[in-house]
Design a protein around this motif. Structure first.
Motif, PDB file in Angstrom:
ATOM      1  N   TYR A 292      -7.838   3.166  -5.926  1.00  0.00           N
ATOM      2  CA  TYR A 292      -9.052   3.178  -6.461  1.00  0.00           C
ATOM      3  C   TYR A 292      -9.117   3.774  -7.265  1.00  0.00           C
ATOM      4  O   TYR A 292     -10.809   3.874  -8.272  1.00  0.00           O
ATOM      5  CB  TYR A 292      -8.678   4.791  -5.518  1.00  0.00           C
ATOM      6  CG  TYR A 292     -10.112   6.059  -5.861  1.00  0.00           C
ATOM      7  CD1 TYR A 292     -11.412   5.843  -5.086  1.00  0.00           C
ATOM      8  CD2 TYR A 292     -10.183   6.866  -6.915  1.00  0.00           C
ATOM      9  CE1 TYR A 292     -12.386   6.066  -5.196  1.00  0.00           C
ATOM     10  CE2 TYR A 292     -10.987   7.952  -6.259  1.00  0.00           C
ATOM     11  CZ  TYR A 292     -12.252   7.293  -5.623  1.00  0.00           C
ATOM     12  OH  TYR A 292     -13.854   8.069  -6.154  1.00  0.00           O
TER      13      TYR A 292
ATOM     14  N   GLY B  28      -9.281  -0.042   1.718  1.00  0.00           N
ATOM     15  CA  GLY B  28      -9.818   0.331   2.499  1.00  0.00           C
ATOM     16  C   GLY B  28      -9.554   1.401   3.526  1.00  0.00           C
ATOM     17  O   GLY B  28      -9.792   1.765   4.440  1.00  0.00           O
ATOM     18  N   ARG B  29      -8.807   2.240   3.000  1.00  0.00           N
ATOM     19  CA  ARG B  29      -8.330   3.204   3.506  1.00  0.00           C
ATOM     20  C   ARG B  29      -7.413   4.869   2.319  1.00  0.00           C
ATOM     21  O   ARG B  29      -7.772   4.396   1.622  1.00  0.00           O
ATOM     22  CB  ARG B  29      -7.361   3.077   4.755  1.00  0.00           C
ATOM     23  CG  ARG B  29      -5.719   3.404   4.485  1.00  0.00           C
ATOM     24  CD  ARG B  29      -4.843   2.937   4.942  1.00  0.00           C
ATOM     25  NE  ARG B  29      -3.687   2.546   4.732  1.00  0.00           N
ATOM     26  CZ  ARG B  29      -2.458   3.300   3.669  1.00  0.00           C
ATOM     27  NH1 ARG B  29      -2.556   5.044   4.114  1.00  0.00           N
ATOM     28  NH2 ARG B  29      -1.693   3.262   2.752  1.00  0.00           N
TER      29      ARG B  29
ATOM     30  N   THR C 248     -17.728   7.792   3.669  1.00  0.00           N
ATOM     31  CA  THR C 248     -18.064   6.498   4.055  1.00  0.00           C
ATOM     32  C   THR C 248     -17.572   5.484   2.841  1.00  0.00           C
ATOM     33  O   THR C 248     -17.074   4.986   2.374  1.00  0.00           O
ATOM     34  CB  THR C 248     -19.323   6.091   4.814  1.00  0.00           C
ATOM     35  OG1 THR C 248     -18.999   6.880   6.067  1.00  0.00           O
ATOM     36  CG2 THR C 248     -19.332   5.295   4.970  1.00  0.00           C
ATOM     37  N   ALA C 249     -18.984   6.775   1.921  1.00  0.00           N
ATOM     38  CA  ALA C 249     -18.798   6.101   0.556  1.00  0.00           C
ATOM     39  C   ALA C 249     -18.079   6.097  -0.041  1.00  0.00           C
ATOM     40  O   ALA C 249     -17.087   4.767  -1.195  1.00  0.00           O
ATOM     41  CB  ALA C 249     -19.686   7.036  -0.787  1.00  0.00           C
ATOM     42  N   THR C 250     -16.696   6.790   0.269  1.00  0.00           N
ATOM     43  CA  THR C 250     -15.639   6.755  -1.267  1.00  0.00           C
ATOM     44  C   THR C 250     -14.275   5.703  -0.685  1.00  0.00           C
ATOM     45  O   THR C 250     -14.137   4.718  -1.300  1.00  0.00           O
ATOM     46  CB  THR C 250     -14.529   8.228  -0.843  1.00  0.00           C
ATOM     47  OG1 THR C 250     -15.619   9.008  -0.998  1.00  0.00           O
ATOM     48  CG2 THR C 250     -13.025   7.948  -2.038  1.00  0.00           C
ATOM     49  N   LEU C 251     -14.313   5.700   1.327  1.00  0.00           N
ATOM     50  CA  LEU C 251     -13.536   4.380   1.573  1.00  0.00           C
ATOM     51  C   LEU C 251     -14.291   3.415   1.357  1.00  0.00           C
ATOM     52  O   LEU C 251     -13.657   2.184   0.801  1.00  0.00           O
ATOM     53  CB  LEU C 251     -14.302   4.189   3.716  1.00  0.00           C
ATOM     54  CG  LEU C 251     -13.218   5.403   3.868  1.00  0.00           C
ATOM     55  CD1 LEU C 251     -13.279   5.244   5.591  1.00  0.00           C
ATOM     56  CD2 LEU C 251     -11.665   4.666   3.531  1.00  0.00           C
ATOM     57  N   ALA C 252     -15.608   3.392   0.936  1.00  0.00           N
ATOM     58  CA  ALA C 252     -15.684   1.747   0.427  1.00  0.00           C
ATOM     59  C   ALA C 252     -15.635   1.273  -1.480  1.00  0.00           C
ATOM     60  O   ALA C 252     -15.500   0.289  -1.327  1.00  0.00           O
ATOM     61  CB  ALA C 252     -17.207   1.934   0.380  1.00  0.00           C
ATOM     62  N   ALA C 253     -15.199   2.403  -1.992  1.00  0.00           N
ATOM     63  CA  ALA C 253     -14.576   2.226  -3.074  1.00  0.00           C
ATOM     64  C   ALA C 253     -13.150   1.743  -3.056  1.00  0.00           C
ATOM     65  O   ALA C 253     -12.343   2.100  -4.397  1.00  0.00           O
ATOM     66  CB  ALA C 253     -14.763   3.483  -4.086  1.00  0.00           C
TER      67      ALA C 253
END
Length: 256
Positions: free
Chosen positions: A252, A218-219, A209-214
């Motif tokens: 990313y 968005g995926r 979840t934290a990675t997706l936010a970064a």
């Protein structure tokens, strides 16, 4: 469908039975290449080759822990016009726990085996005055990954090798580039995330979840996302690109 003369060209995809390698194999086959899939399990490699779009595909198996064997098998099954330089990842671990033997094993798996494969395909590529070598590297080239110490160290060596190789073979019409994947949703990434979460006393789902936010798009990425970029680099359209690493990470990595 064929892309820019790819029909009739032979492509070898190292470590092509799963993950990023499989995504690349599917894209190259779709675009008209005759694809040879390398894996460690002969049956799995044959099944993968048989499931690719198009015809004329094949497979073989060899062990990347034995670099000489890799070069021998590539030479026996070639010649090839295109090769994906993909390798197994080294075992996870931090630099404090990295032994000499673990580092030596990582060099065999991730550098010497690729070098052996390159040496096997270069003579024909030079004679033909055309070739495409595309490697899969890592975002650790920008920022070494704490939990993947051996891999981070050897990836840096691979990057130098590829750059020097590009300078050496460019005059023969051979290009050498590498793709830098970000968070590509593979079994390997999930195991790395789980190990990282365990070290931090966190939950793997929370890590994702934290990675997706970064990730700006968005995926997580897919193996096909990487395959599309590799297929372009393997084509005539990329004739003036060599010696470079191109991120495929959805934005990313924040370094410029």
């Amino acid at each position: 469908m064929t892309v820019d003369g790819s029909a009739g060209r032979r492509a070898l995809v190292l470590c092509g039975t799963r993950g990023i390698g499989l995504g690349v194999a599917r894209c190259l086959a779709r675009d008209g290449h005759s694809v040879t899939v390398q894996g460690t399990d002969p049956a799995r490699a044959a099944e993968t080759a048989g499931g690719l779009p198009g015809t004329g595909h094949s497979s073989f198996a060899c062990d990347f822990a034995r670099p000489d064997e890799v070069g021998k098998r590539v030479a026996e099954t070639g010649p090839y016009d295109v090769m994906l330089l993909n390798s197994p990842g080294a075992a996870a671990g931090t630099v404090e726990g990295l032994s000499t033997e673990q580092l030596r094993q990582a060099v065999d798996l991730m550098l010497l085996s690729l070098h052996s494969a390159v040496e096997a395909v270069l003579p024909t590529m030079r004679d033909n005055r055309w070739g495409r070598l595309v490697a899969v590297t890592s975002s650790s080239l920008a920022t070494p990954i704490t939990g993947l110490a051996a891999s981070s160290v050897v990836r840096a060596a691979v990057q130098s090798y590829l750059k020097l190789l590009a300078e050496s073979v460019g005059r023969f019409g051979i290009t050498v580039n590498h793709v830098i994947p970000g968070k590509i949703d593979t079994d390997r990434l999930r195991s790395v995330e789980a190990a990282g979460a365990a070290r931090a006393g966190s939950d793997p789902d929370a890590v994702r979840t934290a990675t997706l936010a970064a990730i700006p798009v968005g995926r997580y990425g897919t193996p096909q996302d990487v395959g599309e970029l590799v297929s372009f680099l393997a084509s005539d359209r990329a004739a003036y690109l060599t010696g470079v690493g191109i991120p495929c990470d959805g934005g990313y990595v924040r370094s410029i």
